[in-house]
Write a protein that holds these residues in place. Structure first.
Motif, PDB file in Angstrom:
ATOM      1  N   UNK A 199       0.790  -1.235   0.000  1.00 52.27           N
ATOM      2  CA  UNK A 199       0.000   0.000   0.000  1.00 52.27           C
ATOM      3  C   UNK A 199       0.823   1.286   0.000  1.00 52.27           C
ATOM      4  N   UNK A 200       2.127   1.182   0.164  1.00 58.39           N
ATOM      5  CA  UNK A 200       2.976   2.364   0.087  1.00 58.39           C
ATOM      6  C   UNK A 200       3.349   2.923   1.444  1.00 58.39           C
ATOM      7  N   UNK A 201       4.374   3.789   1.427  1.00 62.02           N
ATOM      8  CA  UNK A 201       4.934   4.377   2.648  1.00 62.02           C
ATOM      9  C   UNK A 201       3.939   5.247   3.410  1.00 62.02           C
ATOM     10  N   UNK A 202       3.069   5.955   2.717  1.00 63.47           N
ATOM     11  CA  UNK A 202       2.179   6.911   3.358  1.00 63.47           C
ATOM     12  C   UNK A 202       0.929   6.311   3.969  1.00 63.47           C
ATOM     13  N   UNK A 203       0.759   4.991   3.890  1.00 66.27           N
ATOM     14  CA  UNK A 203      -0.464   4.371   4.386  1.00 66.27           C
ATOM     15  C   UNK A 203      -0.472   4.330   5.918  1.00 66.27           C
ATOM     16  N   UNK A 204      -1.505   4.908   6.517  1.00 67.79           N
ATOM     17  CA  UNK A 204      -1.667   4.857   7.971  1.00 67.79           C
ATOM     18  C   UNK A 204      -2.169   3.471   8.366  1.00 67.79           C
ATOM     19  N   UNK A 205      -1.798   3.019   9.561  1.00 67.23           N
ATOM     20  CA  UNK A 205      -2.231   1.706  10.028  1.00 67.23           C
ATOM     21  C   UNK A 205      -2.381   1.715  11.545  1.00 67.23           C
ATOM     22  N   UNK A 206      -3.139   0.729  12.025  1.00 61.35           N
ATOM     23  CA  UNK A 206      -3.277   0.488  13.459  1.00 61.35           C
ATOM     24  C   UNK A 206      -3.049  -1.000  13.690  1.00 61.35           C
TER      25      UNK A 206
END
Length: 133
Positions: free
Chosen positions: A73-80
């Protein structure tokens, strides 16, 4: 499409070990947290991101490592971080009964220019003189 995660899998390792084939599916197992992609909602909170299976079913997605999430999904993808049962409990009321672990993108990359097209097949065919009217 769904893959179970074994208890002894390391959070940072890339290849997760396969689940024990002799294990009882009804036996409770320790749920490891997954890296779950989210987006910022209109009210400022986080919202789960969903995907579609090849057959079009809506699915919640999670990754076994942040490296795998970033690769897809790429470097900028936020996650929890969420355990699989928690992800399933949050996604099911929203119409995603499936949870897919470590999905891979299958769509081709979008290019800036359309592919060059050749002449129309009807115009490209040469008509023999015997058939000419």
């Amino acid at each position: 499409m769904e893959r179970l995660i074994s208890e002894d899998a390391d959070g940072g390792s890339d290849p997760a070990p396969a689940a024990d084939p002799d294990a009882d599916p009804d036996e409770p197992r320790t749920a490891r947290p997954l890296y779950v992609p989210v987006r910022l909602g209109s009210a400022g909170g986080h919202q789960l991101r969903f995907a579609r299976t090849p057959l079009g079913a809506r699915t919640a997605i999670g990754f076994t490592s942040s490296l795998r999430l970033t690769a897809v999904l790429g470097e900028g993808q936020a996650w929890i971080r969420l355990a699989e049962p928690a992800l399933r409990a949050l996604a099911e009321p929203l119409g995603a009964a499936l949870v897919t672990v470590d999905p891979q993108l299958t769509a081709p990359a979008i290019s800036g220019r359309p592919a060059p097209s050749g002449p129309c097949a009807r115009r490209a065919l040469e008509v023999p003189e015997a058939m000419a009217v």
